[in-house]
Design a protein around this motif. Structure first.
Motif, PDB file in Angstrom:
ATOM      1  N   TYR A  30       0.850  -1.185   0.000  1.00  0.00           N
ATOM      2  CA  TYR A  30       0.000   0.000   0.000  1.00  0.00           C
ATOM      3  C   TYR A  30       0.891   1.241   0.000  1.00  0.00           C
ATOM      4  CZ  TYR A  30      -3.430  -3.503   1.168  1.00  0.00           C
ATOM      5  OH  TYR A  30      -4.219  -4.617   1.161  1.00  0.00           O
ATOM      6  N   LYS A  52      -3.145   7.383   0.730  1.00  0.00           N
ATOM      7  CA  LYS A  52      -4.045   6.233   0.717  1.00  0.00           C
ATOM      8  C   LYS A  52      -5.062   6.415  -0.391  1.00  0.00           C
ATOM      9  CE  LYS A  52      -7.152   7.938   4.347  1.00  0.00           C
ATOM     10  NZ  LYS A  52      -6.557   9.262   4.497  1.00  0.00           N
ATOM     11  N   LYS A  68      -6.947   3.479  -6.562  1.00  0.00           N
ATOM     12  CA  LYS A  68      -6.469   2.110  -6.375  1.00  0.00           C
ATOM     13  C   LYS A  68      -7.063   1.185  -7.424  1.00  0.00           C
ATOM     14  CE  LYS A  68      -5.515  -1.048  -2.533  1.00  0.00           C
ATOM     15  NZ  LYS A  68      -6.114  -2.292  -3.010  1.00  0.00           N
TER      16      LYS A  68
END
Lengths: 110, 114
Positions: A30, A52, A68
């Motif tokens: 991540y 994130k 993502k």
């Protein structure tokens, strides 16, 4: 291993044009994602970052969203200026391993 | 911005000679890094340090060694320079290895090996 692929350019735009520089990444963990800018004869400076998924980094009119689902972190600016002429690097960081894209040279003409 | 300086800023040397590049930071950052920048490759990590006398290899470490005897100084040595080591070298520093932390870069050293 982790890697970053970005549009290599060069990119030439007229002042006030819209800018997109594409960046995609592959990573097993991540990572945090960064855009750095390098002006002629200088070192790299942080432009923006996102740590994130779904975070949006922004600075000086530039924006990038950590996607993502598409493993992307595209850089955008609505209206470029001559002073934005520089080389832009997309990068990802996972612990001590920061990986950079090849860089995209942007030239903005008056 | 972090205060990071590099010396020399430019150097021309001959194949087979030793070369040492210096990086100095005034931010008391624990982590320091050496990268090389080549066209089409972006920046690639050579070595990094996570404390005084603690170093490790990066992606392109062959032909390079480093030393860190003080927090503020990180030296990169080419024991016997080759033409393939012609590049622009950047030093960076950071407070930690946390992926969210920003690395701060020096102005670079342009090295030419003839």
């Amino acid at each position: 291993g982790d890697s970053v692929t970005q549009m290599e350019g060069p990119v030439t735009l007229s002042e006030e044009a819209f800018l997109t520089i594409n960046c995609t990444y592959t990573a097993t963990g991540y990572p945090s994602l960064f855009w750095y800018v390098q002006y002629p004869g200088e070192g790299l400076q942080l432009l923006l970052k996102a740590t994130k998924a779904d975070d949006k980094g922004s600075n000086k009119g530039f924006e990038a969203t950590y996607r993502k689902e598409t493993t992307s972190f595209h850089l955008e600016k609505g209206s470029v200026q001559v002073s934005d002429s520089a080389v832009y690097f997309c990068a990802l960081s996972d612990r001590n391993d920061m990986r950079f894209g090849a860089g995209t040279r942007l030239t903005v003409k008056p | 911005d972090a205060g990071i300086t590099q010396s020399p800023r430019h150097k021309v040397t001959e194949t087979g000679t030793p070369v040492t590049l210096r990086c100095h930071q005034t931010e008391n950052h624990r982590y320091m890094y050496w990268y090389r920048q080549d066209p089409g490759h972006g920046l690639r990590l050579i070595h990094y340090s996570y404390g005084v006398k603690d170093t490790d290899k990066g992606e392109v470490s062959d032909g390079y060694s480093v030393s860190r005897s003080k927090t503020e100084d990180f030296l990169l040595t080419l024991e016997s320079a080759t033409s393939s080591q012609t590049s622009v070298y950047f030093c960076a520093s950071a407070t930690s290895s946390n992926p969210t932390d920003t690395q701060y870069f020096g102005p670079g050293t342009r090295l030419t090996v003839l």
